[in-house]
Scaffold this active site. Structure first.
Site, PDB file in Angstrom:
ATOM      1  N   ASP A  41       0.827  -1.202   0.000  1.00  0.00           N
ATOM      2  CA  ASP A  41       0.000   0.000   0.000  1.00  0.00           C
ATOM      3  C   ASP A  41       0.860   1.251   0.000  1.00  0.00           C
ATOM      4  O   ASP A  41       2.084   1.180   0.122  1.00  0.00           O
ATOM      5  CB  ASP A  41      -0.958  -0.003   1.196  1.00  0.00           C
ATOM      6  CG  ASP A  41      -0.294  -0.440   2.499  1.00  0.00           C
ATOM      7  OD1 ASP A  41       0.940  -0.324   2.610  1.00  0.00           O
ATOM      8  OD2 ASP A  41      -1.010  -0.905   3.410  1.00  0.00           O
ATOM      9  N   ASN A  49      -7.866  -2.833  14.312  1.00  0.00           N
ATOM     10  CA  ASN A  49      -9.271  -3.004  13.932  1.00  0.00           C
ATOM     11  C   ASN A  49      -9.460  -4.168  12.956  1.00  0.00           C
ATOM     12  O   ASN A  49     -10.516  -4.316  12.357  1.00  0.00           O
ATOM     13  CB  ASN A  49      -9.837  -1.710  13.331  1.00  0.00           C
ATOM     14  CG  ASN A  49      -9.165  -1.310  12.024  1.00  0.00           C
ATOM     15  OD1 ASN A  49      -8.239  -1.982  11.550  1.00  0.00           O
ATOM     16  ND2 ASN A  49      -9.619  -0.217  11.437  1.00  0.00           N
ATOM     17  N   HIS A  69      -7.659  -4.730  10.187  1.00  0.00           N
ATOM     18  CA  HIS A  69      -7.386  -4.487   8.773  1.00  0.00           C
ATOM     19  C   HIS A  69      -6.122  -5.218   8.325  1.00  0.00           C
ATOM     20  O   HIS A  69      -5.222  -5.504   9.106  1.00  0.00           O
ATOM     21  CB  HIS A  69      -7.324  -2.990   8.455  1.00  0.00           C
ATOM     22  CG  HIS A  69      -6.125  -2.256   8.984  1.00  0.00           C
ATOM     23  ND1 HIS A  69      -6.225  -1.012   9.571  1.00  0.00           N
ATOM     24  CD2 HIS A  69      -4.798  -2.538   8.994  1.00  0.00           C
ATOM     25  CE1 HIS A  69      -5.021  -0.584   9.905  1.00  0.00           C
ATOM     26  NE2 HIS A  69      -4.144  -1.493   9.573  1.00  0.00           N
ATOM     27  N   GLU A 101      -9.798  -1.560   5.276  1.00  0.00           N
ATOM     28  CA  GLU A 101     -10.484  -1.272   6.527  1.00  0.00           C
ATOM     29  C   GLU A 101     -11.746  -2.126   6.653  1.00  0.00           C
ATOM     30  O   GLU A 101     -12.203  -2.736   5.672  1.00  0.00           O
ATOM     31  CB  GLU A 101     -10.856   0.210   6.582  1.00  0.00           C
ATOM     32  CG  GLU A 101      -9.678   1.170   6.459  1.00  0.00           C
ATOM     33  CD  GLU A 101      -8.872   1.302   7.746  1.00  0.00           C
ATOM     34  OE1 GLU A 101      -8.896   0.382   8.578  1.00  0.00           O
ATOM     35  OE2 GLU A 101      -8.206   2.339   7.906  1.00  0.00           O
TER      36      GLU A 101
END
Length: 247
Positions: free
Chosen positions: A59, A128, A130, A135
């Site tokens: 990314d 979280n 990811h 996400e």
């Protein structure tokens, strides 16, 4: 952390050796963030064991100027390319300064396919759940694309910037479908802060709300755990050979 890095290096090197064919470069998927750092340090110490590689980063932030110290292109150069003595011409990072980010995303996906796909993908996991910048809510078959970052992700990454306001709001990321297409996945998780996300990913349902739950769908996943990251996992799961707790 040396033990975690060395165990991860063993896993990565073994899979790269199996992927290597004469005249071809195996493809390594590289992740940024704190979790894989010990792996890269171990690989740097053992770089004579690395075959000539191609590499693709997971990314990149959108909107940072070229050469920004916290762009993932710069992080990959500092922490991976130079220490591992990789050929920079064979290491790709999504173009976060592209005039047309959607087109850049499609081109990046095509470049991975043209290279024959990723042989070994290195991963971390977000608090979280990811993977890369996928996400919660990301489609399980998603491909490389532009995403908006959750506020919790921006806050977690703010420690690398002068202030939260400087953390980009969007990124280019390989999708969950792209990650799943890699032949092998090697995930590192360290610290109790990752325990809940890891437990949800490995013991809960496969769901878009926990992007890392796609790990359950992959046939070749190695997960290395240290410093309480496996605290929420059942003893039965911890006993499986694909999970490697590091004392």
């Amino acid at each position: 952390m040396n033990e975690l890095g060395e165990a991860a290096a063993d896993a990565v090197l073994a899979r790269l050796r199996n992927a290597h064919s004469p005249g071809t470069r195996p493809v390594l998927g590289v992740a940024t963030g704190s979790s894989p750092l010990s792996l890269y340090r171990a690989l740097a110490r053992r770089r004579n064991e690395l075959p000539p590689l191609r590499a693709f980063a997971l990314d990149e932030y959108l909107g940072l100027p070229p050469g920004h110290s916290e762009s993932y292109a710069e992080v990959v150069r500092r922490e991976i390319v130079e220490p591992l003595a990789l050929d920079a011409g064979h290491v790709a990072v999504p173009d976060g300064s592209a005039a047309d980010p959607e087109r850049a995303a499609a081109g990046y996906e095509a470049a991975i396919a043209a290279a024959g796909g990723v042989d070994v993908q290195i991963l971390g996991i977000g608090n979280n759940g990811h993977l890369a910048f996928n996400e919660p809510g990301s489609a399980l078959d998603s491909r490389t694309r532009v995403v908006r970052l959750e506020e919790s992700t921006r806050q977690a990454n703010a420690r690398f910037f002068a202030s939260l306001d400087e953390v980009p709001t969007h990124a280019l990321t390989q999708g969950l479908g792209t990650i799943r297409a890699a032949r092998s996945l090697v995930l590192l998780a360290s610290g109790e802060a990752k325990a809940d996300a890891l437990a949800a990913a490995l013991q809960g349902p496969v769901t878009e709300q926990v992007p890392a739950s796609i790990l359950q769908l992959h046939p070749d996943v190695t997960i290395l755990l240290a410093d309480g990251a496996g605290a929420g996992l059942s003893p039965d799961l911890l006993s499986r050979s694909t999970l490697v707790p590091i004392p």
